[in-house]
Design an enzyme around this catalytic site. Sequence first.
Site, short mmCIF file in Angstrom:
data_model
loop_
_atom_site.label_atom_id
_atom_site.label_comp_id
_atom_site.label_asym_id
_atom_site.label_seq_id
_atom_site.Cartn_x
_atom_site.Cartn_y
_atom_site.Cartn_z
N ASN A 1 32.29 -18.64 20.43
CA ASN A 1 31.01 -18.68 21.11
C ASN A 1 31.15 -17.95 22.45
OD1 ASN A 1 32.01 -20.55 23.08
ND2 ASN A 1 31.51 -22.26 21.74
N LEU A 2 30.06 -17.79 23.17
CA LEU A 2 30.09 -16.96 24.37
C LEU A 2 31.05 -17.50 25.42
CD1 LEU A 2 29.00 -14.52 25.88
CD2 LEU A 2 27.12 -15.96 26.71
N SER A 3 31.06 -18.82 25.62
CA SER A 3 31.95 -19.38 26.64
C SER A 3 33.41 -19.20 26.25
CB SER A 3 31.62 -20.86 26.89
OG SER A 3 31.83 -21.63 25.72
N GLU A 4 33.73 -19.37 24.97
CA GLU A 4 35.11 -19.15 24.50
C GLU A 4 35.51 -17.69 24.65
OE1 GLU A 4 35.00 -22.65 21.02
OE2 GLU A 4 34.46 -20.57 20.56
N ASP B 1 30.49 -24.59 12.86
CA ASP B 1 31.01 -24.81 11.50
C ASP B 1 30.08 -24.18 10.46
OD1 ASP B 1 33.01 -26.30 12.68
OD2 ASP B 1 32.11 -28.23 12.19
#
Length: 473
Positions: A194-197, A263
Amino acid sequence: MKLSMPRFDQAPVLVVGDVMLDRYWHGGTSRISPEAPVPVVKVDQIEDRPGGAANVALNIAALGAPASLIGVTGQDEAADSLANSLQAAGVRSVFQRIAHQPTIVKLRVMSRHQQLLRIDFEEPFATDPLSLGAEVDSLLDGVKVLVLSDYGKGALKNHQSLIQAARAKGIPVLADPKGKDFSIYRGASLITPNLSEFEAIVGRCADEAELVAKGLQLLLDLDLGALLVTRGEHGMTLLRTGQPALHLPARAREVFDVTGAGDTVISTLAAAIAAGEELPHAVALANLAAGIVVGKLGTAAISAPELRRAIQREEGSERGVLGLEQLLLAIDDARAHNEKIVFTNGCFDILHAGHVTYLEQARAQGDRLIVAVNDDASVSRLKGPGRPINSVDRRMAVLAGLGAVDWVISFPEGTPENLLSQVKPDVLVKGGDYGIDQVVGADIVKAYGGTVKVLGLVENSSTTAIVEKIRKH
């Protein structure tokens, strides 16, 4: 980009990763505790759902694809609950059970469809990575995609050996990454942060151009086949070396709960790729699936009927003229949504006010209306020379344009009995002044418990009369 429903039943996928149990305590709240300023929840329902890698496998199975799962659990009732749920869903699961360690459990206290509290039961697993590697190697033969579902809980400690083992067999590897070191996923076919990761690895991206530039560099640095960055309300961005960036908007109509959305994305991607879809199409399907799941409460799986209906809505084919195979699929989807199917038939040569009123009355008998139309040859046999006035394609096109009609199909026989035996509508409707037992196909519908209804026709409305009037003038 035109979407279609893949053949998931021929798309076996193996999931390896951190399995956990999502447990929900549901109950009402009507007072504040005298001990502290917190609501008191009277628990009246306990619900267990597979979570983490188990939810990925469950999602794959819900789409109709054969799913296998390898993970690590404790030797406890939570592991038993997981195993039972997965077995019931058709997932082949292999758990390495560790004594004296708890299965990871995420307990959520729910009231009035709101999450009040989450309590985690977990200890890092000190797993020997070679043991999981051996299990994976034994199951790789026969699968078309390997998914690494990594939540950083300890089940996955040998990423590279798993990736290399799959690549040696020509099996694509998809990884849902965690942590601040993406080098462990080097050589994967696709990763889905995701964007934060993603920004935790490459730094903050001020705009889309910077996201694309940093993403393409990450592809080169880690020898990745592709990178999919999920961006919440901003949709998804797919990056591949030598290809333009593909930006897909978010599809959710209403975001209710984002639990398990990641998921859903990787499971839909895996099943679609295993079914032979090209990556952009697989990403578009995953985007649709994510839009469905965030409208649900808690960890949830997306079923094949739900995804197929989203595709039909996207392509504008949820209603209209269908072939038999398409119609049967549409009926399956409707029944999965607890919709009642109504069926009627006729020639409908020249559509008039009586037809429109009758079809509106028929539609009111249920949720979906099928109109079966005699083809040209059968109309000629029934009505005589010079009929039909309009060809079957034109008749069906006009019927499909009516708001009361969901699906239109033609049939070659004089009566729709063969079609009825395959469609099996909940309600068979016919217009006229004869008894129910005189309705063609009534015996077929009654035999499986369906209902037969006769609706009156609007007076002074007759196709034959209209044709004769035109001929006289």
